[in-house]
Design an enzyme around this catalytic site. Structure first.
Site, short mmCIF file in Angstrom:
data_model
loop_
_atom_site.label_atom_id
_atom_site.label_comp_id
_atom_site.label_asym_id
_atom_site.label_seq_id
_atom_site.Cartn_x
_atom_site.Cartn_y
_atom_site.Cartn_z
N GLY A 1 -40.67 -6.78 -2.84
CA GLY A 1 -42.06 -6.34 -2.92
C GLY A 1 -42.31 -5.45 -4.13
O GLY A 1 -41.47 -5.34 -5.02
N ASP B 1 -46.67 -10.14 3.82
CA ASP B 1 -48.02 -9.57 3.86
C ASP B 1 -48.96 -10.13 2.80
O ASP B 1 -50.16 -9.93 2.87
CB ASP B 1 -47.97 -8.04 3.68
N ARG C 1 -49.64 -3.41 7.27
CA ARG C 1 -50.00 -1.98 7.31
C ARG C 1 -51.05 -1.63 6.27
O ARG C 1 -51.92 -0.81 6.51
CB ARG C 1 -48.75 -1.12 7.07
N GLN D 1 -42.99 -12.51 13.32
CA GLN D 1 -43.64 -13.03 12.11
C GLN D 1 -42.68 -13.13 10.93
O GLN D 1 -42.89 -13.92 10.01
CB GLN D 1 -44.82 -12.13 11.73
N ARG E 1 -61.42 -47.36 9.02
CA ARG E 1 -61.23 -47.71 7.60
C ARG E 1 -62.36 -48.58 7.05
O ARG E 1 -62.35 -48.95 5.88
CB ARG E 1 -59.90 -48.46 7.43
N ASN F 1 -51.88 -37.99 0.31
CA ASN F 1 -52.25 -37.22 -0.89
C ASN F 1 -52.37 -38.14 -2.11
O ASN F 1 -51.84 -37.87 -3.17
CB ASN F 1 -51.22 -36.12 -1.17
N GLN G 1 -45.77 -38.25 11.35
CA GLN G 1 -46.22 -37.51 10.17
C GLN G 1 -47.74 -37.29 10.18
O GLN G 1 -48.26 -36.43 9.48
CB GLN G 1 -45.83 -38.26 8.89
N GLN G 2 -48.44 -38.12 10.96
CA GLN G 2 -49.90 -38.03 11.01
C GLN G 2 -50.39 -37.18 12.18
O GLN G 2 -51.54 -36.76 12.18
CB GLN G 2 -50.49 -39.44 11.17
#
Length: 790
Positions: free
Chosen positions: A121, A169, A213, A303, A475, A535, A667-668
């Site tokens: 950081g 963060d 924080r 987290q 489609r 993509n 994957q879908q």
């Protein structure tokens, strides 16, 4: 061979011979740090440098000894998918003292290290910069004390520093995303999605505390991703009297048939007087004012843990390679830099400029200059906050503008995770702009059949976390049914179209544009938002749904590789989706640590296959026991997945055995990733704002109707490098390969050599897009609020 000044660097030109690079992780750990360490080690070795691990951060540098070890290629195997940092991290008081830094300098000189790659950081990076500034003085002291020879001052005259920001963060100015942030969002969203089901069952209110924080990024983006009722962050404390407003909002949502409430609080949340707002205070407030059954969940260190997401692995790998390139190019006068992400591009920024701006944010918050604090966080943060306010808080009917325009939203093509978040965003932004919003079921097939109905604010509640397409998608292209579609548009008085989909959506807009000459009903503003796992949409670097698919591929590859743990040497052949577009195979391969990825865009023959088998055979003779090969489904009609499997099985006989997997439609499916939820939400909101603007521009007062027939009223909104850009679809025809349904040029092809380098292939590496040193203030173009970062 290209000349060095062409910036096309080949293996022979990338010389790190005689250089020693050390990599360390410092401060709090973050998922993806191991991927960064792996990339630094392998790229360093690739260019001929010696690479060292410094274990336990700055403490290991001060203590020396066994903490500084030379790294080998094999020493970073199997660490890509591991969370945290395997080389350890520790906070070190001693390094803050001059004596501690003197010891650290002595330990580095003993190993001949003058290149330092620091992953941490702002505190860790500031310490590294101070160390660099003191370096020559420290060496002089060591000579005086007789600890090093006098010629060492000349030999090790400068210490070169490159930083990478590892922090969940996302609190570092100058980069859109820090390593670990996306993975932390995955943990938060997994918990929120799980909590929502139990909250719904019991009609409960949940107050969730997330980390942050001094920075509210995790709280803000997770609130945006799950459609939370209220969010509290340190950069923008609520106005005085917020308690009553919040309770009114919760009560109104329950009255609107919503069975649960979610409130997300950053651990550093404060009010306007800098007084902390705690989860217990909020719980007591809700119970007292509304009598709702309320629970508190504090996520804590969950987290920080777990496997890094695909995004973090790719980000860390790209940054690690960039960091080594930056170290190779530094001179004694080059300032310490940090490798950052801006939009979809790697950039290098002066380290201390970033640190100073990060500290400015805290100063602004301490001095109650909250608007300024939000701006200093960067355009991405500011845009997230604006979008959240727009979507979470509905204005009263009396305050809404009255536009009298009708806007239809439809999904076209195959389903993609994140489509529903895009629809929700479009509907709510449209209503906020004063439009009447219409939902079309089943794409253009539903449009010509008249499956059109008005959709209200509350109808799209809870849509962000839903996978697939709730509107339904087909489609079917519009050209064959143009007359019926024109009738429906006229009957429902549709003034604009928002189309969310893949390559079929792009083709549909081209057909509607052509049909404008025959049907005036199509002379309305039309915009497309790309959404497809493949993509493969021209005009956009990224599509909604691709990140979720990448995570599905990466997670599955991790499990498949783990299945061979403790058994004999094994190579897995994995088939991915994508049509003729190799994005999923290539970028998924980079994220999963694949040895090869076969795609249509990079033609291959039997000699390439043979070379890959031989390469894997050599690797298997070392301590590496598993190999991974990805193949795009349409990469070659003859070299099928079965063929490649049989070839590898035969040629690898006696060294390794093979297994194959076809990943298919998994994957879908699944819930959208945090990235896809937020990308879908933000890009769709921007598309609706464009529609509002075009409706005003194209409205003919004398005729009382909208008439839009110019090319710039039929656009695709795509992400290009650092910005979201509206592009007329007709201009994208030149960029498109319509036979194979892919763009002619694809940015991610430049990542393929990176995957090969990290898999120990000798290959050319194009660094024409490599980050050049920029400055923090000027590092974003005007519209870069559209960064890939969320």
């Amino acid at each position: 061979m290209a000349q060095p000044d062409s910036k096309k660097i080949f293996f022979e030109n990338l010389s790190g011979a005689g250089k020693a690079i050390a990599v360390l992780t410092s401060g709090g750990d973050a998922q993806g740090m191991n991927a960064a360490v792996r990339a630094v080690v392998r790229m360093g070795l690739y260019v001929g440098a010696k690479v060292y691990f410094i274990h336990e951060g700055y403490q290991g540098m001060v203590d020396g000894g066994e903490n500084i070890k030379e790294a080998t290629w094999e020493s970073v195997s199997s660490m890509l998918q591991v969370g945290g940092t395997v080389i350890g991290s520790a906070r070190c008081k001693e390094f803050r003292s001059h004596e501690g830094r003197l010891k650290a300098a002595h330990n580095l000189v003993r190993h001949g290290i003058t290149n330092l790659c620091v992953i941490g950081g702002d505190g860790s990076l500031t310490g590294a910069n101070l160390f660099r500034e003191e370096w020559s003085g420290l060496l002089s002291e060591l000579v005086e004390q007789g600890l090093i020879e006098a010629d060492a001052i000349q030999k090790y005259s400068a210490l070169h520093i490159v930083g990478m920001v590892g922090s969940i963060d996302n609190d570092f100015c100058g980069t859109d995303m820090t390593i670990g942030t996306d993975s932390a969002l995955h943990r938060i969203i997994e918990v929120v999605d799980a909590i929502m089901t139990t909250a719904q069952s019991h009609q409960r209110t949940f107050v969730l505390e997330v980390m942050g924080r001094h920075c509210g990024y995790l709280a803000l983006v997770s609130a945006l991703a799950c459609g939370a009722d209220w969010v509290l962050i340190p950069e923008m404390p609520p106005e005085d009297g917020w308690e009553e407003k919040m309770c009114q909002k919760l009560s109104a949502n329950r009255a609107g048939m919503k069975r649960l409430n979610i409130i997300i609080v950053a651990e550093g949340a404060i009010d306007r007087n800098n007084k902390p707002i705690t989860t217990d205070f909020i719980k007591d407030l809700v119970v007292k004012q509304l009598g709702f059954d309320t629970r508190v969940t504090i996520l804590g260190h969950v987290q920080r843990g777990g496997t890094p997401s695909a995004f973090d692995r790719i980000l860390a790998s790209r940054m690690g390679v960039e960091a080594v390139l930056a170290l190779l190019e530094t001179t004694a006068n080059t300032p310490a830099c940090v490798v950052s992400l801006c939009g979809n591009q790697s950039v290098r920024l002066p380290l201390m400029e970033c640190v100073e701006m990060t500290q400015e944010v805290q100063k602004a918050m301490d001095q109650k200059r909250f608007e300024e604090a939000v701006k200093l966080r960067g355009r991405s943060f500011e845009n997230n906050l604006k979008t959240y306010k727009l979507l979470a808080h509905r204005k009263p009917e009396s305050e809404l503008p009255t536009s009298n325009f009708n806007v239809a939203v439809l999904n076209v093509g195959a389903p993609a995770a994140g489509m529903n978040a895009a629809v929700r965003s479009a509907v709510r932004v449209g209503i906020s702009e004063g439009h009447k919003m219409f939902a079309v079921n089943d794409g253009f097939e539903g449009l010509y059949k008249g499956q059109i109905k008005e959709i209200k604010w509350a109808d799209v509640g809870g849509w962000t976390g839903q996978g697939g397409s709730l509107l339904g998608t087909k489609r079917t292209l519009p050209a064959k049914h143009a007359e019926k579609i024109a009738d429906q548009i006229r009957q429902h008085n549709i003034n604009a179209l928002l189309v969310i989909g893949g390559f079929e959506a792009f083709l549909s807009l081209l057909e509607l544009l052509t049909a404008r000459g025959k049907y005036e009903e199509f002379c309305v503003p039309m915009v497309m938002v790309p959404a497809t796992v493949s993509n493969n949409v021209p005009g956009s670097d990224l599509s909604i749904g691709a990140d979720t698919a990448l995570n599905a591929i990466t997670t599955t590859c991790d499990r498949i590789k783990q299945s061979a743990s403790g058994t004999k040497r094994r190579v897995f052949i994995i088939e991915t989706m994508g049509g003729y577009c190799g994005y999923l195979a290539s970028v998924g391969g980079l994220a999963a640590g694949a040895d090869a990825a076969y795609i249509y865009e990079e033609q291959f023959d039997i000699r390439d296959l043979q070379a890959n088998v031989e390469h894997l055979t050599e690797k298997m003779k070392t301590s590496i026991q598993r190999g991974l090969v990805l193949r795009n489904e349409n990469s070659n009609e003859n070299y099928t997945t079965d063929f490649i499997y049989q070839l590898y099985s035969e040629e690898g006989r006696g060294v390794f055995d093979c297994r194959k997997n076809v990943l298919g439609h998994m994957q879908q499916g699944g819930a959208p990733s945090p990235f896809d939820r937020n990308f879908g939400t933000k890009i769709s909101a921007k598309a609706m704002q464009w529609i509002s603007k075009k409706l005003v521009e194209t409205f003919r007062q004398d005729e009382g109707r909208v008439f839009a027939n110019s090319e710039d009223t039929c656009c695709l909104l795509g992400m290009r490098r650092r910005a979201l850009v509206f592009q007329p679809v007709v201009q994208l025809k030149e960029e498109s390969d319509f036979v194979h349904r892919i763009p002619r040029e694809q940015w991610w092809l430049k990542l393929r050599p990176l995957m090969k380098i990290l898999a120990k292939y000798k290959t050319s590496y194009d660094v024409s897009d490599s980050g050049q040193l920029e400055h923090v203030v000027h590092n974003r173009p005007k519209e870069s609020d559209a960064s890939v970062a969320m």
